[in-house]
Write an enzyme that holds these catalytic residues in place. Structure first.
Site, PDB file in Angstrom:
ATOM      1  N   HIS A 365     -20.894   7.471  35.348  1.00 51.65           N
ATOM      2  CA  HIS A 365     -19.596   7.005  35.854  1.00 51.65           C
ATOM      3  C   HIS A 365     -19.509   5.500  36.040  1.00 51.65           C
ATOM      4  O   HIS A 365     -18.496   5.014  36.556  1.00 51.65           O
ATOM      5  CB  HIS A 365     -19.293   7.669  37.204  1.00 51.65           C
ATOM      6  CG  HIS A 365     -18.851   9.090  37.098  1.00 51.65           C
ATOM      7  ND1 HIS A 365     -17.552   9.455  36.824  1.00 51.65           N
ATOM      8  CD2 HIS A 365     -19.538  10.249  37.219  1.00 51.65           C
ATOM      9  CE1 HIS A 365     -17.458  10.778  36.794  1.00 51.65           C
ATOM     10  NE2 HIS A 365     -18.651  11.287  37.029  1.00 51.65           N
ATOM     11  N   LYS A 556      -6.238   1.976  45.588  1.00 47.12           N
ATOM     12  CA  LYS A 556      -7.562   2.340  45.105  1.00 47.12           C
ATOM     13  C   LYS A 556      -8.598   1.692  46.014  1.00 47.12           C
ATOM     14  O   LYS A 556      -8.260   0.879  46.874  1.00 47.12           O
ATOM     15  CB  LYS A 556      -7.777   1.906  43.650  1.00 47.12           C
ATOM     16  CG  LYS A 556      -7.535   0.413  43.420  1.00 47.12           C
ATOM     17  CD  LYS A 556      -7.724   0.045  41.950  1.00 47.12           C
ATOM     18  CE  LYS A 556      -6.622   0.583  41.074  1.00 47.12           C
ATOM     19  NZ  LYS A 556      -7.044   1.621  40.172  1.00 47.12           N
ATOM     20  N   ARG A 557      -9.851   2.062  45.826  1.00 45.95           N
ATOM     21  CA  ARG A 557     -10.925   1.471  46.603  1.00 45.95           C
ATOM     22  C   ARG A 557     -10.882  -0.054  46.473  1.00 45.95           C
ATOM     23  O   ARG A 557     -10.631  -0.588  45.397  1.00 45.95           O
ATOM     24  CB  ARG A 557     -12.265   2.018  46.093  1.00 45.95           C
ATOM     25  CG  ARG A 557     -13.481   1.644  46.885  1.00 45.95           C
ATOM     26  CD  ARG A 557     -14.632   2.594  46.530  1.00 45.95           C
ATOM     27  NE  ARG A 557     -14.767   2.785  45.091  1.00 45.95           N
ATOM     28  CZ  ARG A 557     -15.578   2.045  44.313  1.00 45.95           C
ATOM     29  NH1 ARG A 557     -16.290   1.062  44.835  1.00 45.95           N
ATOM     30  NH2 ARG A 557     -15.663   2.307  43.035  1.00 45.95           N
ATOM     31  N   LYS A 562     -12.021  -4.407  40.932  1.00 53.88           N
ATOM     32  CA  LYS A 562     -10.666  -3.848  40.848  1.00 53.88           C
ATOM     33  C   LYS A 562      -9.601  -4.927  41.074  1.00 53.88           C
ATOM     34  O   LYS A 562      -8.429  -4.713  40.827  1.00 53.88           O
ATOM     35  CB  LYS A 562     -10.513  -2.699  41.832  1.00 53.88           C
ATOM     36  CG  LYS A 562     -11.426  -1.503  41.483  1.00 53.88           C
ATOM     37  CD  LYS A 562     -11.297  -0.383  42.475  1.00 53.88           C
ATOM     38  CE  LYS A 562     -12.284   0.746  42.206  1.00 53.88           C
ATOM     39  NZ  LYS A 562     -11.918   1.573  41.042  1.00 53.88           N
ATOM     40  N   THR A 664      -8.703   7.353  37.577  1.00 53.14           N
ATOM     41  CA  THR A 664      -7.833   8.530  37.559  1.00 53.14           C
ATOM     42  C   THR A 664      -6.534   8.235  38.302  1.00 53.14           C
ATOM     43  O   THR A 664      -5.531   8.904  38.068  1.00 53.14           O
ATOM     44  CB  THR A 664      -8.523   9.765  38.175  1.00 53.14           C
ATOM     45  OG1 THR A 664      -9.000   9.443  39.481  1.00 53.14           O
ATOM     46  CG2 THR A 664      -9.666  10.238  37.306  1.00 53.14           C
ATOM     47  N   LYS A 668      -2.517   9.475  37.683  1.00 49.26           N
ATOM     48  CA  LYS A 668      -1.643  10.082  38.699  1.00 49.26           C
ATOM     49  C   LYS A 668      -0.352   9.292  38.842  1.00 49.26           C
ATOM     50  O   LYS A 668       0.737   9.881  38.968  1.00 49.26           O
ATOM     51  CB  LYS A 668      -2.389  10.145  40.032  1.00 49.26           C
ATOM     52  CG  LYS A 668      -3.615  11.034  40.006  1.00 49.26           C
ATOM     53  CD  LYS A 668      -4.534  10.747  41.180  1.00 49.26           C
ATOM     54  CE  LYS A 668      -5.920  11.326  40.940  1.00 49.26           C
ATOM     55  NZ  LYS A 668      -6.930  10.838  41.892  1.00 49.26           N
TER      56      LYS A 668
END
Length: 822
Positions: A365, A556-557, A562, A664, A668
């Site tokens: 991952h 998100k985290r 990110k 993911t 969504k």
């Protein structure tokens, strides 16, 4: 005999009247309350138990079917399961959501309040755990015999509170009112050993090793039914909880040493006390390794126990089970299965290795070096001495193969060794998982390619047929049918009711993108979702916003790769542009952030503080009122995500190209009609290919360009000097404008960007700001934006987790559905 489920039986009936009577019955016999004094939680528990009764009919029949057919079974090993609340999802999958609403309303109760009463089981950190939960849903929906194995953390991921803009971690007491969905199995318990030493077994005519531990605890099973969508199958999620072998020391108690009397209970239960203890200190690292071994050995022993109900010869164990390692957390299972086969079941090495190798498959991952787990030999050997011996032997035999193939390449052998010899010696868990598995997959096309070109390149060259790709997917049941019921109703009205179990049917929506009446209905549904989120934002974050503005959301985290700070730099730039020209004609926008930072990750926490500090200034400025709003939604989890995804107009998927394995959240958001602004990273690449480049806002360097820039000697300070708007935004952060004149608060963040910028935030800034200008132009044409939104949803069917699971079944697990008739 089981009653007709369509009838009025209070255990199985599905009419609203049967459910109403079942709730009252559960209130009386389970909660021991009468309605006049029952609390909201009492009524929630009564409703949950009424629904569970209907689940159990499916679950017992499923277990009986699998037993009778001796079905080949997928065993999914994951340290995380971010399940979300069970009640609403089970009602959707049972097909009785509206009947339950009618029953609850008839009792004079608020149905939405009862749904909200459920404590979310926060047994995961983010995407990894949410993916595992989606896959459990799809396995059951597709009638694939499966068991999910994991850890029953007493305290899940922390609850996030914001104090003066800083993240504060609060204990997640998700079990404080009990869990109506789990079934304790105290009779299923396994001893788990740690420490001690090994010794050669005497006698028997064969070489044997005995592990003599210095500590033993018990792992006990807790089961949760996982129901598929509108079918008979209900699979099992089995979570392990740690207990002491002896919870109470009477001798210590009798002499007055009350603390020592319960010391063993406390120390044993610590192993499943909390999700991912902070592992900056050695004790935290030891506890994390103990967690991983604990659930791996309990799960494998449970498989052997179930296998033993039909056969004693474990040489065909791999024909019964396909065991998937969800990342490296359960990778110790490779060494543990070898130990069980060798030491406890008397197999020789070669047949034991053949069984082990054919049993396991490994999903990688991450490409981030810091996320590829390694354990020091000293710590590992102290806790798991027998496993260290086994890993040394696996490595010896493996390197014999490597050196035979590459006799003169000692550097390659060193790179492919399970043991990292540089500095302090350490075990590479990704290498162990790769060598010990018959298949290795990445989770997006780009990630799988980079995996074979970078961190596992030598392995992919040596065993190319072992590597493949299975792009992640998400379940439409939770993230569309439950989270966005108005949209689900609209889609069903337009194309029929079959799409939640066959998401490719969404393609039927494409012609409707050109239907003005349908676009109007679509717009009304989106507006309703934005109103819901606006109301929640006002109550949770004390921020009011106009639901008619563009909702630009990054949820998100919180992590440097990110790049939430890239988003913030654009917010500051837009703010300063409006300050320079208050009369500028811009699309009004809400910039909404949500996500948690790891407790020990200071820079991520500083990004959260920066978001709040910028929001304080921007939201108080009358010059931008009504045109620019910044907010942070606290304690992002599955429950709040079900409000956030449906309300989004623009989805921020802006990670540095080559760093996000898949994502993911991007799926969504898009499935709920949000357009994406993003880099060519992770599954963004495949989303853009499927929804169409014209319906995706692309910016930034590619993964190859990122590597080239870094190899050429990337100079972030030069990026800032060359771009006046970027330089100005950084200066405003550094000079204390957003920190009440305190120039020290954000200095570490600014210094990190100007001196290192490891994720090329500054290199992508100009492209990102330019792309956001394109967003404004597109959003100004509402009819065209609505067309794009509809087309996004219509073309996202491929990203169902059902498709992902079918690919695993066909290419890795070699398993077929087993129909369960209830």
């Amino acid at each position: 005999m089981i009653a007709d489920p369509a009838g009025d039986d209070t255990r199985t009936g599905t009419t609203s009247d049967a459910l109403k009577r079942a709730i009252l019955e559960a209130l009386h016999y389970t909660q021991a309350k009468f309605p006049a004094v029952a609390t909201r939680n009492d009524f929630y528990m009564a409703l949950a138990h009424a629904v569970r009764d209907r689940l159990l009919r499916h679950w017992v029949t499923t277990a009986e079917t699998y037993y009778r057919q001796a079905s080949r079974t997928v065993c999914y090993l994951s340290a995380e399961y971010l399940l979300g609340p069970h009640l609403g999802n089970n009602l959707i999958n049972l097909g009785i959501f509206e009947q339950a609403r009618e029953a609850v309303t008839a009792l004079g109760l608020n149905f939405d309040e009862l749904l909200d009463q459920e404590a979310e089981p926060g047994l995961g950190n983010g995407g990894l755990g949410r993916l595992a939960a989606c896959y459990q849903d799809s396995l059951a929906t597709l009638h694939i015999p499966a068991i999910g194995y994991g850890i029953r953390y007493e305290f899940g991921i922390f609850n996030q509170a914001i104090r003066d803009g800083w993240q504060t971690e609060l204990t997640d007491k998700w079990l404080r009112f009990g869990n109506p969905w789990e079934i304790p199995r105290p009779e299923i318990a396994f001893p788990v050993s740690f420490g001690g030493h090994t010794q050669v077994k005497a006698g028997g005519g064969r070489y044997g090793v005995e592990w003599v531990p210095d500590r033993v605890i018990l792992g006990t099973a807790y089961d949760t039914p996982i129901l598929g969508y509108r079918g008979g199958t209900a699979n099992m999620l089995r979570l392990w909880h740690a207990h002491a072998v002896e919870s109470f020391d009477f001798q210590a108690f009798n002499v007055g040493d009350y603390e020592r009397a319960v010391t063993e209970k406390v120390q044993s239960e610590n192993i499943t006390k909390i999700l991912y203890p902070n592992d900056e200190q050695l004790r935290g690292k030891a506890l994390r390794l103990q967690q991983q071994y604990f659930f791996a050995t309990c799960s494998l022993r449970d498989m052997i126990r179930i296998y033993g109900q039909r056969a004693a010869d474990l040489s065909r164990f791999h024909e019964k089970y396909a065991v998937q390692l969800n990342d490296t957390h359960p990778a110790i299972g490779v060494a543990e299965l070898m130990r069980l086969l060798l030491d406890e079941h008397g197999m020789d090495w070669e047949p034991a290795w053949e069984v082990t190798h054919k049993t396991f498959a490994y999903t990688n991952h991450t490409l981030l070096p810091e996320a590829l787990e390694v354990w020091s030999l000293e710590l590992f050997g102290k806790l798991l001495p027998r496993h260290l011996e086994i890993i040394f032997e696996i490595n010896r035999r493996w390197l014999d193969r490597v050196q035979t193939a590459y006799p003169k390449d000692t550097a390659k052998a060193a790179r492919m060794s399970l043991i990292d010899e540089r500095g302090g010696k350490a075990i590479r868990m990704a290498h162990l998982a790769t060598v010990g598995s018959h298949a290795v997959n990445g989770v997006s096309a780009l990630h799988s390619r980079l995996l074979k070109e970078s961190v596992l390149r030598d392995f992919a060259e040596f065993e190319p047929t072992k590597f493949r790709n299975v792009t992640n997917g998400v379940t439409p049941r939770r993230f569309m049918v439950l989270a966005n019921r108005p949209l689900a109703v609209l889609i069903t009205k337009a194309i029929g009711a079959g799409w939640p179990a066959d998401l490719e049917q969404l393609r039927k929506l494409e012609p409707l993108a050109n239907d003005a009446a349908f676009r109007a209905e679509w717009k009304a549904v989106k507006h309703e979702a934005k109103v819901r989120l606006s109301n929640l934002l006002a109550s949770r974050a004390d921020v009011t916003t106009d639901p008619d503005v563009l909702f630009d959301i990054q949820a998100k985290r919180i992590h440097e790769y990110k790049r939430q700070h890239l988003n913030v730099l654009n917010v500051i730039t837009q703010y300063l542009r409006l300050k320079d020209n208050p009369a500028a004609n811009v699309v009004p926008r809400l910039f909404l952030f949500a996500g948690k930072a790891a407790p020990g990750y200071y820079l991520a926490k500083l990004i959260i503080k920066l978001i709040h500090s910028v929001a304080d200034v921007v939201n108080a400025d009358p010059d931008v009122r009504g045109r620019l709003r910044v907010a942070f939604f606290p304690n992002f989890n599955v429950q709040s995500a079900q409000f956030i995804y449906p309300a989004s107009d623009l989805s921020e998927q802006i990670s540095t190209a080559g760093k996000e394995a898949s994502g993911t959240g991007n799926m969504k958001f898009a499935l709920n009609g949000s357009l994406t602004i993003g880099t060519l990273d992770g599954a963004n690449v495949e989303i853009r290919e499927r929804v169409g480049a014209e319906n995706f806002f692309l910016f930034g360097l590619t993964s190859d360009e990122v590597e080239a820039r870094l190899a050429a000697g990337y100079r972030p300070a030069a990026e800032a000097e060359a771009n006046p708007e970027l330089r100005r935004a950084l200066n405003y952060i550094a000079n204390g404008t957003f920190s009440r004149g305190n120039t020290d608060v954000f200095r570490p963040l600014v210094d990190n960007l100007l001196r290192q910028d490891p994720f090329l935030v500054l290199a992508d800034f100009a492209s990102y700001v330019s792309c956001q200008e394109q967003v404004d132009r597109e959003y100004a044409d509402q009819e065209n934006w609505l067309r794009k939104s509809i087309l996004n949803v219509a073309r996202m069917g491929w990203f169902s987790s059902d498709r992902s699971i079918r690919e695993y079944c066909d290419t890795i697990w070699k398993i077929k559905p087993v129909e369960v008739k209830v």
